[in-house]
Enzyme design. Structure first.
Site, PDB file in Angstrom:
ATOM      1  N   ASP A   1       0.860  -1.189   0.000  1.00  0.00           N
ATOM      2  CA  ASP A   1       0.000   0.000   0.000  1.00  0.00           C
ATOM      3  C   ASP A   1       0.895   1.238   0.000  1.00  0.00           C
ATOM      4  O   ASP A   1       2.124   1.128  -0.069  1.00  0.00           O
ATOM      5  CB  ASP A   1      -0.927   0.000   1.220  1.00  0.00           C
ATOM      6  CG  ASP A   1      -2.272   0.648   0.933  1.00  0.00           C
ATOM      7  OD1 ASP A   1      -2.291   1.744   0.329  1.00  0.00           O
ATOM      8  OD2 ASP A   1      -3.308   0.070   1.311  1.00  0.00           O
TER       9      ASP A   1
ATOM     10  N   GLY B   1       4.205   1.246  -2.394  1.00  0.00           N
ATOM     11  CA  GLY B   1       4.222   1.409  -3.838  1.00  0.00           C
ATOM     12  C   GLY B   1       2.887   1.846  -4.394  1.00  0.00           C
ATOM     13  O   GLY B   1       1.950   2.160  -3.650  1.00  0.00           O
ATOM     14  N   ASP B   2       2.803   1.834  -5.721  1.00  0.00           N
ATOM     15  CA  ASP B   2       1.635   2.290  -6.466  1.00  0.00           C
ATOM     16  C   ASP B   2       1.227   1.167  -7.412  1.00  0.00           C
ATOM     17  O   ASP B   2       1.971   0.802  -8.323  1.00  0.00           O
ATOM     18  CB  ASP B   2       1.998   3.553  -7.250  1.00  0.00           C
ATOM     19  CG  ASP B   2       0.839   4.114  -8.056  1.00  0.00           C
ATOM     20  OD1 ASP B   2      -0.204   3.444  -8.163  1.00  0.00           O
ATOM     21  OD2 ASP B   2       0.989   5.221  -8.605  1.00  0.00           O
ATOM     22  N   PHE B   3       0.028   0.600  -7.196  1.00  0.00           N
ATOM     23  CA  PHE B   3      -0.365  -0.551  -8.025  1.00  0.00           C
ATOM     24  C   PHE B   3      -0.601  -0.196  -9.484  1.00  0.00           C
ATOM     25  O   PHE B   3      -0.754  -1.083 -10.326  1.00  0.00           O
ATOM     26  CB  PHE B   3      -1.547  -1.313  -7.438  1.00  0.00           C
ATOM     27  CG  PHE B   3      -2.791  -0.502  -7.125  1.00  0.00           C
ATOM     28  CD1 PHE B   3      -3.174   0.608  -7.857  1.00  0.00           C
ATOM     29  CD2 PHE B   3      -3.608  -0.897  -6.066  1.00  0.00           C
ATOM     30  CE1 PHE B   3      -4.334   1.308  -7.563  1.00  0.00           C
ATOM     31  CE2 PHE B   3      -4.775  -0.196  -5.763  1.00  0.00           C
ATOM     32  CZ  PHE B   3      -5.139   0.895  -6.518  1.00  0.00           C
TER      33      PHE B   3
ATOM     34  N   HIS C   1     -13.758  -2.536  -7.376  1.00  0.00           N
ATOM     35  CA  HIS C   1     -14.986  -1.724  -7.497  1.00  0.00           C
ATOM     36  C   HIS C   1     -14.724  -0.226  -7.351  1.00  0.00           C
ATOM     37  O   HIS C   1     -15.646   0.578  -7.496  1.00  0.00           O
ATOM     38  CB  HIS C   1     -16.064  -2.221  -6.521  1.00  0.00           C
ATOM     39  CG  HIS C   1     -15.899  -1.796  -5.099  1.00  0.00           C
ATOM     40  ND1 HIS C   1     -16.808  -2.114  -4.122  1.00  0.00           N
ATOM     41  CD2 HIS C   1     -14.940  -1.075  -4.458  1.00  0.00           C
ATOM     42  CE1 HIS C   1     -16.434  -1.611  -2.966  1.00  0.00           C
ATOM     43  NE2 HIS C   1     -15.300  -0.973  -3.137  1.00  0.00           N
TER      44      HIS C   1
END
Length: 319
Positions: A185, A209-211, A228
C-alpha cells in the site's frame, strides 16, 4: 424517506447511546442526561430505530439494547460503530443525493468536494484514520467469511494489494501458519498497519508502492474492495501489473460482490450506487463483466466462491 433511518442511526451512534445501555435498560430521561441531549428529541430518534430492531422500547419509555444495537458499542468485539460512522459520513451521504448528475456524465464527488475521494482523505487536517478505522471495522466481520471459504496453499506468499491496515492479511496469516505475507500500500497507510498483532514479524513485510506502476511478486493476490473503486480501464492496468509479477501457478482473489442478473435483490446493487457516487468509474460487476475484465489483463476467471456473505471470491489464473 429511508434516509431518515440512516440519519437516526448515525445520530444514535455519534451520541454513544449503546454504550450507555451496556448495563441494562434505561429510562429516556436518564439516557438524555447521560448523553447531554434533549429528552423528547432523543426519544423520537430511538423510537424510529426501534421499528427496525435497533434498540427496543419497553414500558415506561425505557430503551434496551438489541443484538444489532449491541454492535454499536465501542467495547464490543467486532464493533461496527466506526463502520456506521464511515458509511454515514458526508463523503458517502452527499454524493448519493446527486446521482442524476452522474447519469449525465459528471463526477459527483469532485463536483461536491473539488477533488477525488482518495485525495480528500489524504488531505492534511482530514482524519484519514476515520476512513481506515471504518473499513477495518466492516472488514472484521467480512473477513471471517472470506478466509474460511478459501483453501490457501501451504508455504505460499500472499500479497494483500492496497490492503490498508492489514486486517485481512492478519487473519489469513493467523489461520494459515505456513504462509508469509506482503502488505502492499502507500507508505502513509502502512505506517499504521496491524501486522504486529500476529506476534511473528518474520512472516510478513511491508512494501510501499503504487499498483498502477507495479506489484510485488507473490503466489496469492488479495484484492478486497479494490476493483470496485475504478473503471475497467484502470482495473485492467492494476491487473496487468499483477499478471507481470505473478509467480508460476499464482492465483488472484478478487473479493467483491458479484451481482446476480435480473431482479434478484442483493446488497451489492446498493453498493454499486454508492461506488457510482464516490468514485469516478467505480462499479460492482456481474459474472459476465468479471470475465471480460479479466480477459483484458490476460487472466481467466477460474471460479466464483460463495462465502456465505454478500462478498464473493472471484478466483483468477493466468490465461
Amino acid at each position: 424517506m429511508g434516509y431518515t433511518y440512516v440519519a437516526a442511526l448515525r445520530a444514535a451512534t455519534e451520541l454513544g447511546v449503546a454504550d450507555h445501555l451496556a448495563d441494562g435498560p434505561r429510562e429516556i430521561g436518564e439516557l438524555a442526561q447521560a448523553t447531554k441531549t434533549d429528552k423528547l428529541k432523543l426519544y423520537r430518534i430511538l423510537r424510529l430505530l426501534a421499528t427496525r430492531g435497533v434498540f427496543r422500547e419497553e414500558e415506561g419509555e425505557r430503551f434496551a439494547l438489541t443484538l444489532p444495537a449491541d454492535f454499536l458499542r465501542t467495547d464490543r468485539p467486532q464493533s461496527q460503530r466506526s463502520a456506521v460512522l464511515m458509511l454515514t459520513d458526508e463523503t458517502f451521504w452527499r454524493p448519493i443525493g446527486e446521482l442524476a448528475k452522474s447519469v449525465r456524465g459528471e463526477f459527483i464527488f469532485k463536483h461536491i468536494f473539488g477533488m477525488s475521494f482518495f485525495e480528500y482523505w489524504a488531505q492534511e487536517g482530514v482524519p484519514a484514520e476515520d476512513f481506515h478505522r471504518g473499513m477495518s471495522a466492516m472488514s472484521e466481520v467480512e473477513n471471517q467469511f472470506l478466509v474460511r471459504s478459501y483453501d490457501f496453499p501451504k508455504d505460499a506468499t500472499v500479497v494483500d494489494v492496497a490492503g490498508g491496515l492489514g486486517g485481512l492479511l492478519l487473519r489469513v496469516l493467523r489461520e494459515n501458519p505456513t504462509l508469509h505475507g506482503i502488505l502492499f500500500d502507500r507508505q502513509h497507510v502502512l505506517d499504521r498497519n496491524r501486522l504486529g498483532e500476529l506476534g511473528d514479524d518474520k512472516r510478513w513485510k511491508l512494501v510501499a508502492g503504487d499498483f498502477f506502476k507495479s506489484c510485488p511478486k507473490g503466489d496469492i493476490y488479495l484484492l478486497k474492495y479494490i476493483m470496485h473503486d475504478w473503471s475497467d480501464e484502470n482495473d485492467i492496468r492494476i491487473l496487468r501489473n499483477i499478471r507481470e509479477a505473478m509467480a508460476p501457478g499464482a492465483r488472484v482473489l478478487i473479493m467483491d460482490p458479484v451481482l446476480p442478473e435480473g431482479n434478484t435483490p442483493h446488497p451489492g446493487k446498493e453498493m454499486d450506487l454508492l461506488t457510482m457516487g464516490i468514485y469516478e468509474g467505480g462499479r460492482e460487476r456481474t459474472e459476465k463483466e468479471f470475465h471480460r475484465l479479466l480477459a483484458g489483463a490476460d487472466l481467466r476467471l477460474n471460479r466464483i466462491i460463495d462465502t456465505g456473505s454478500y462478498v464473493s471470491i472471484v478466483e483468477a489464473v493466468a490465461a
